[in-house]
Design a protein around this motif. Structure first.
Motif, PDB file in Angstrom:
ATOM      1  N   GLY A  89      -0.893   0.521 -17.079  1.00  0.00           N
ATOM      2  CA  GLY A  89       0.070   1.430 -16.484  1.00  0.00           C
ATOM      3  C   GLY A  89      -0.252   1.919 -15.092  1.00  0.00           C
ATOM      4  O   GLY A  89       0.420   2.812 -14.578  1.00  0.00           O
ATOM      5  N   LEU A  90      -1.277   1.361 -14.461  1.00  0.00           N
ATOM      6  CA  LEU A  90      -1.598   1.733 -13.078  1.00  0.00           C
ATOM      7  C   LEU A  90      -1.018   0.675 -12.140  1.00  0.00           C
ATOM      8  O   LEU A  90      -0.984  -0.500 -12.479  1.00  0.00           O
ATOM      9  CB  LEU A  90      -3.117   1.825 -12.889  1.00  0.00           C
ATOM     10  N   ASP A  91      -0.581   1.094 -10.973  1.00  0.00           N
ATOM     11  CA  ASP A  91      -0.028   0.158 -10.004  1.00  0.00           C
ATOM     12  C   ASP A  91      -1.064  -0.096  -8.902  1.00  0.00           C
ATOM     13  O   ASP A  91      -1.245   0.746  -8.024  1.00  0.00           O
ATOM     14  CB  ASP A  91       1.262   0.718  -9.403  1.00  0.00           C
ATOM     15  N   PRO A  92      -1.765  -1.229  -8.955  1.00  0.00           N
ATOM     16  CA  PRO A  92      -2.809  -1.509  -7.961  1.00  0.00           C
ATOM     17  C   PRO A  92      -2.309  -1.472  -6.517  1.00  0.00           C
ATOM     18  O   PRO A  92      -3.080  -1.196  -5.602  1.00  0.00           O
ATOM     19  CB  PRO A  92      -3.299  -2.912  -8.332  1.00  0.00           C
ATOM     20  N   GLU A  93      -1.025  -1.730  -6.305  1.00  0.00           N
ATOM     21  CA  GLU A  93      -0.479  -1.750  -4.946  1.00  0.00           C
ATOM     22  C   GLU A  93      -0.407  -0.353  -4.335  1.00  0.00           C
ATOM     23  O   GLU A  93      -0.434  -0.204  -3.112  1.00  0.00           O
ATOM     24  CB  GLU A  93       0.921  -2.378  -4.953  1.00  0.00           C
ATOM     25  N   THR A  94      -0.305   0.688  -5.166  1.00  0.00           N
ATOM     26  CA  THR A  94      -0.134   2.047  -4.642  1.00  0.00           C
ATOM     27  C   THR A  94      -1.432   2.849  -4.633  1.00  0.00           C
ATOM     28  O   THR A  94      -1.442   4.002  -4.208  1.00  0.00           O
ATOM     29  CB  THR A  94       0.916   2.815  -5.474  1.00  0.00           C
ATOM     30  N   LEU A  95      -2.534   2.253  -5.113  1.00  0.00           N
ATOM     31  CA  LEU A  95      -3.810   2.976  -5.180  1.00  0.00           C
ATOM     32  C   LEU A  95      -4.465   3.053  -3.814  1.00  0.00           C
ATOM     33  O   LEU A  95      -4.248   2.199  -2.948  1.00  0.00           O
ATOM     34  CB  LEU A  95      -4.745   2.296  -6.179  1.00  0.00           C
ATOM     35  N   SER A  96      -5.321   4.067  -3.627  1.00  0.00           N
ATOM     36  CA  SER A  96      -6.054   4.245  -2.384  1.00  0.00           C
ATOM     37  C   SER A  96      -7.476   3.704  -2.568  1.00  0.00           C
ATOM     38  O   SER A  96      -8.308   4.318  -3.245  1.00  0.00           O
ATOM     39  CB  SER A  96      -6.104   5.734  -2.023  1.00  0.00           C
TER      40      SER A  96
END
Length: 190
Positions: free
Chosen positions: A115-122
């Protein structure tokens, strides 16, 4: 293409030798030769089926992990590593236990599955890996489950580098009262 030429030549010579043998054998005694070919064909198919099903058979005979209450046993695998299957946010994720890793390091694909979006992570943390320097994004995992053990709000990171498998590092292993080895088995106890 140049690597293929010796391989093709080898297979052609093998087929010529095998074909010549079969012609000579069939001329001498066709019935016996056919029975022997069928027997060898069945043996060959049995070997292929055995290799294809080996992981399933091995998991039934010697499971990859045994969970008994607060005790988890992880037998060493053929590659010399220990693996553990856990549920993160309800999704099954396979980890390689890595005592050299500081914390849980999720692969981008596993992060996306939970459920995490790797594209939006810092990706703000620089981390040293076996393959050199990479960047990681700090994240929180809502729940981690294995057997009857559940941990909530667990710190982890997602790497920006492609990984074949997620790593279970020391920050999570330190939650166990005991991490030990009994022969070829890693034991985690709460």
């Amino acid at each position: 293409m140049s690597d293929e030429i010796p391989r093709v030549a080898y297979f052609v010579l093998l087929l010529i030798a095998l074909g010549g043998y079969l012609i000579v054998e069939f001329r001498a005694n066709p019935g016996k030769s056919l029975r022997q070919m069928l027997a060898w064909g069945l043996i060959f198919l049995g070997l292929i089926a055995g290799f294809g099903l080996w992981e399933d058979i091995r998991n039934d005979v010697a499971p990859r992990q045994i969970v008994d209450g607060g005790r988890i046993e992880l037998p060493k695998q053929d590659d010399g590593h220990f693996y553990i299957d856990m549920r993160l946010n309800g999704e099954a994720v396979e980890f390689m236990v890595d005592t050299g890793a500081t914390q849980i390091a999720l692969s981008p694909s596993d992060a996306e599955r939970i459920g995490l979006d790797p594209e939006t992570l810092s990706y703000s943390q620089m981390v040293a890996t076996a393959n050199g320097t990479a960047f990681a994004a700090p994240v929180r995992i809502d729940s981690i489950e294995i057997g009857g053990i559940t941990d909530r709000d667990v710190a982890a990171s997602v790497t920006d580098a492609p990984m074949d498998i997620s790593l279970l590092g020391m920050s999570y292993l330190s939650r166990f009262a005991r991490v030990s080895f009994e022969g070829e088995v890693m034991v985690l106890e709460r």
